[in-house]
Design an enzyme around this catalytic site. Structure first.
Site, short mmCIF file in Angstrom:
data_model
loop_
_atom_site.label_atom_id
_atom_site.label_comp_id
_atom_site.label_asym_id
_atom_site.label_seq_id
_atom_site.Cartn_x
_atom_site.Cartn_y
_atom_site.Cartn_z
N CYS A 158 0.81 -1.21 0.00
CA CYS A 158 0.00 0.00 0.00
C CYS A 158 0.86 1.28 0.00
O CYS A 158 1.49 1.56 -1.00
CB CYS A 158 -0.96 -0.09 1.17
SG CYS A 158 -2.52 0.71 0.82
N HIS A 175 -3.47 -5.20 2.17
CA HIS A 175 -2.78 -5.40 3.45
C HIS A 175 -2.74 -6.88 3.86
O HIS A 175 -3.59 -7.33 4.62
CB HIS A 175 -3.51 -4.61 4.55
CG HIS A 175 -3.23 -3.14 4.50
ND1 HIS A 175 -2.29 -2.53 5.30
CD2 HIS A 175 -3.76 -2.17 3.74
CE1 HIS A 175 -2.25 -1.24 5.04
NE2 HIS A 175 -3.14 -0.99 4.09
N GLU A 184 -0.92 -8.29 5.91
CA GLU A 184 -0.57 -8.45 7.33
C GLU A 184 -1.81 -8.41 8.23
O GLU A 184 -1.72 -8.69 9.42
CB GLU A 184 0.46 -7.38 7.75
CG GLU A 184 -0.07 -5.98 7.98
CD GLU A 184 -0.43 -5.21 6.70
OE1 GLU A 184 -0.37 -5.79 5.59
OE2 GLU A 184 -0.81 -4.03 6.82
N1 GLN Z 1 -4.04 6.13 1.23
C1 GLN Z 1 -2.70 5.96 1.67
C2 GLN Z 1 -1.74 6.91 0.98
O1 GLN Z 1 -1.92 7.21 -0.16
C3 GLN Z 1 -2.23 4.54 1.49
C4 GLN Z 1 -3.18 3.61 2.17
C5 GLN Z 1 -2.57 2.47 2.90
O2 GLN Z 1 -1.35 2.36 3.04
N2 GLN Z 1 -3.43 1.65 3.42
O3 GLN Z 1 -0.82 7.34 1.61
#
Ligand code: GLN
Length: 217
Positions: free
Chosen positions: A78, A175, A177
């Site tokens: 992410c 995610h 984890e």
């Molecule tokens: N929305 C977050 C960002 O752009 C990333 C989301 C996440 O790591 N779950 O920084």
């Protein structure tokens, strides 16, 4: 084997827990010295802008770029994946440029549009000997809007890649984890073992990794 987990912000403890359950030693990375002796790194999810700012403030940005450039295995989820991309779509903020993808932040909409879905993950499923599908949690997730020729897609959602691999880098927009299924972590550990084995064979090795941690160009 020792895995460094970038512990500046976000879901780093959850990654440590999964790796711990798999019998892997982890170290929380907050300063360049913490990178010494790591065989692989995890860049967790969280908030990209904050993580980038803290990584630069604590002098981690350049060592991370150097280590990644020298083949350090990295699992990025992410926000961590956003930091690795070649280009962050529609944003001037810098990235490490280690993974040849373009990515769009918060591309499914606001927090309320976070979702959970089942992914078909044939290749990693085989690796860990479990059946499809993989239950994936997307939290204000980014979307990968371009993949370069060296990038392989391990899993897709709605026709778009959500799990990708390039060299020693494994990148996920969700995610892993936060669910009990460790297949992606197990797959990452295989990448780490493979990288360690090729270092043994005399390819760019630990010495060059150690120089990469230092503060010289
Ligand atoms: N929305 C977050 C960002 O752009 C990333 C989301 C996440 O790591 N779950 O920084």
């Amino acid at each position: 084997m020792k895995i460094g987990v970038l512990a500046l912000q976000g879901a780093f403890r959850e990654h440590e827990e999964v790796l711990g359950r798999l019998g892997i030693r982890t170290v929380e990375v907050r300063k360049p010295d913490d990178l010494h002796g790591c065989d692989g790194l995890v860049l967790p999810g969280g908030e990209t802008t904050t993580q980038r700012k803290l990584a630069k403030t604590y002098g981690l940005w350049d060592p991370l770029a150097r280590l990644g450039g020298r083949g350090m295995p990295i699992l990025a989820t992410c926000a961590g994946l956003i930091l690795l991309a070649t280009r962050i779509d529609g944003e001037a903020g810098s990235s490490l440029g280690l993974l040849d993808i373009d990515i769009r932040r918060n591309a499914y909409g606001r927090q309320v549009f976070s979702f959970e879905t089942s992914l078909s993950v044939g290749r990693t499923a085989e690796t860990a000997g479990r059946a499809d599908p993989f239950r994936a949690i997307f939290i204000r997730a980014p979307r990968i809007v371009r993949t370069g020729p060296a990038v392989s897609v391990l899993a897709s959602h709605a026709g778009e890649p959500v799990a990708v691999e390039q060299g020693n880098i494994l990148g996920l927009t969700f995610h892993p984890e936060l669910t009990p299924d460790p297949r992606f972590h197990t797959h990452f550990l295989e990448i780490v073992r493979r990288a360690a084995a090729s270092r043994e064979e005399g390819k760019p090795g630990r010495d060059s990794m150690e120089t990469a941690v230092g503060n010289h160009p």
